[in-house]
Design a protein around this motif. Structure first.
Motif, short mmCIF file in Angstrom:
data_model
loop_
_atom_site.label_atom_id
_atom_site.label_comp_id
_atom_site.label_asym_id
_atom_site.label_seq_id
_atom_site.Cartn_x
_atom_site.Cartn_y
_atom_site.Cartn_z
N LEU A 56 22.08 52.51 42.03
CA LEU A 56 23.50 52.76 42.31
C LEU A 56 24.14 51.47 42.78
CD1 LEU A 56 23.26 56.03 44.47
CD2 LEU A 56 23.42 55.83 41.97
N ALA A 57 25.24 51.08 42.16
CA ALA A 57 25.95 49.87 42.57
C ALA A 57 27.37 50.23 42.97
CB ALA A 57 25.97 48.84 41.44
N THR A 58 27.81 49.67 44.09
CA THR A 58 29.18 49.92 44.53
C THR A 58 30.09 48.93 43.82
OG1 THR A 58 28.45 50.80 46.63
CG2 THR A 58 30.69 49.93 46.56
N GLY A 184 29.94 53.44 34.53
CA GLY A 184 30.76 53.70 35.71
C GLY A 184 31.02 55.20 35.73
N VAL A 185 31.34 55.74 36.90
CA VAL A 185 31.38 57.21 37.02
C VAL A 185 32.76 57.83 36.79
CG1 VAL A 185 29.39 57.27 38.57
CG2 VAL A 185 31.71 57.14 39.54
N GLN A 186 33.77 57.01 36.52
CA GLN A 186 35.14 57.56 36.48
C GLN A 186 35.56 58.07 35.11
OE1 GLN A 186 34.38 54.38 36.37
NE2 GLN A 186 35.98 53.08 35.54
N LYS A 187 34.64 58.03 34.15
CA LYS A 187 35.01 58.52 32.82
C LYS A 187 34.21 59.78 32.48
CE LYS A 187 36.97 54.17 31.68
NZ LYS A 187 36.93 52.94 30.91
N ALA A 188 33.16 59.65 31.67
CA ALA A 188 32.44 60.85 31.25
C ALA A 188 31.89 61.64 32.45
CB ALA A 188 31.32 60.48 30.29
N LEU A 195 31.91 53.48 41.67
CA LEU A 195 30.44 53.54 41.65
C LEU A 195 29.95 53.33 40.21
CD1 LEU A 195 27.70 54.38 43.10
CD2 LEU A 195 28.25 56.72 42.44
N ALA A 196 28.94 52.49 40.07
CA ALA A 196 28.32 52.30 38.76
C ALA A 196 26.84 52.64 38.87
CB ALA A 196 28.50 50.87 38.28
N THR A 235 25.65 47.96 51.70
CA THR A 235 26.21 49.28 52.03
C THR A 235 26.83 49.94 50.80
OG1 THR A 235 26.87 48.23 54.10
CG2 THR A 235 27.61 50.50 53.74
N PRO A 236 26.33 51.10 50.42
CA PRO A 236 26.90 51.78 49.25
C PRO A 236 28.17 52.57 49.63
CG PRO A 236 25.08 53.06 50.11
CD PRO A 236 25.18 51.83 50.99
#
Ligand SMILES: *Cc1c(COP(=O)(O)O)cnc(C)c1O
Length: 356
Positions: A56-58, A184-188, A195-196, A235-236
């Motif tokens: 998980l990458a911020t 990235g989490v903002q689409k599908a 967050l990626a 820090t995430p």
């Protein structure tokens, strides 16, 4: 007034997800976080169909897209380009000081296995980048066939962006042999941006060991070392990790197959409408995306007017990406969208554009 999002990202967020983000904070070096992290990475592996490590990458997707290049390109990289995001990835690769060539096809076309074969057969490359679903043009390149080609070049590391496709259809990362799969989490995934997620094969992590200048924030080896403790290097965005935990629960409650089927149904619904209204597709079959439809504006709709009329009725609409503005428009049908909601949106477009 909140406009309901029919743009290809960010997309509408379920109220339960927004509530999950309001949970009280925990420290990321507390055992509570490790537990949360483990739950989330375990769920992600099920969605991504992988046993590789998942990190998980911020950041937004491009953080990891840049990071992947910095970690994995040792000699020379080939960037396959067929739209705005893949063009940008080539630019990012060069800006990282890497040697790279772009293989470009016109916007609206897919990257084909033949193109990939031609490039890799030169023996010049130790890595490639590919965008599975080009969100700027609505093109989905044939990933299975492309990865079959890549499999014949074991010295080449594959870096694949699935930002607007992961979870909308099966993308079996291990079976396909994708070394690094990024989204990235903002689409599908239908979460708020910031967050990626990425998976990395052992081969990819081995490669990173021999590459200089990986930096710190996106150093894959830092991610791996921290993953041993179910943690992240720095820090995430813990609130988003709560949201991701909730979203994975929702995925499994719906059922992954049901989620894939729902996306097929949504795509079919928009495609039928395009045909019914005498519009043309910007993309030929079988390369039309299952998560967004890019429509050629052959009927000369005043897209600016339509966008503002839809806005007044509470909907956000996209009138074409970058150089395609006016010529095409995109209808997103990704994330948690339900067929009934799409139907309402389409009916509203019909109501607002009786004349064409
Ligand atoms: C949106 C998008 C990106 C860029 O993502 P950011 O989260 O804005 O960095 C990259 N690739 C694809 C396919 C996208 O749709």
């Amino acid at each position: 007034m909140h406009k309901k999002l029919f743009i290809p990202g960010p997309v509408e967020i379920a109220p339960e997800i927004l509530q999950a983000m309001a949970y009280p904070m925990i420290g990321h070096r507390m055992p509570e976080y490790a537990l949360l992290h483990k739950t989330v990475t375990t769920g992600l592996k099920q969605v991504m169909l992988t046993n590789n490590r998942v990190f998980l990458a911020t950041s937004s997707a491009f953080g990891v897209m840049e990071g992947a290049v910095r970690n994995l390109v040792k000699g020379r990289c080939v960037n396959f380009c067929n739209g705005a995001f893949s063009d940008k990835w080539h630019d990012v690769t060069l800006r990282c000081g890497k040697e790279a060539d772009a293989v470009k096809v016109p916007w609206g076309s897919p990257i084909t296995p033949e193109l990939v074969e031609q490039a890799l057969a030169t023996g010049r490359y130790d890595s490639f980048t590919l965008i599975h679903n080009e969100t700027s043009t609505g093109v989905m390149s044939p990933l299975t066939e492309i990865m079959a080609v890549a499999g014949r070049y074991p010295e080449v590391i594959s870096i694949v962006d699935t930002v607007s496709s992961m979870s909308a259809m099966p993308i079996p990362v291990d079976k396909l042999g994708i070394d690094v799969c990024i989204f990235g989490v903002q689409k599908a995934f239908a979460l708020p941006p910031g967050l990626a997620v990425f998976s990395a094969s052992e081969r990819a992590l081995e490669r990173a060991k021999s590459v200089e200048g990986r930096g710190y924030y996106f150093d894959f080896l830092e991610f791996a070392a921290n993953d041993d403790k179910d943690n992240t290097p720095s820090t995430p965005c813990i609130s988003l990790v709560y949201a991701l935990e909730k979203q994975l629960e929702r995925f499994f409650a719906e059922g992954l197959e049901q989620r894939w089927n729902r996306h097929r149904e949504l795509a079919a619904q928009v495609r039928q409408w395009v045909e019914r209204r005498g519009l043309n597709f910007f993309v030929e079959e079988p390369y039309r995306s299952v998560t967004l439809t890019c429509v050629a504006n052959n009927r000369g709709i005043d897209l600016k007017n339509l966008k503002s009329a839809l806005g007044q009725r509470g909907y956000a609409f996209d009138d074409g990406y970058g150089k395609l503005k006016g010529e095409t428009f995109r209808i997103a049908h990704m994330g948690d969208l339900l067929p009934g909601e799409l139907k309402e949106f389409i009916a509203l477009i019909d109501e607002l554009t009786p004349g064409f």
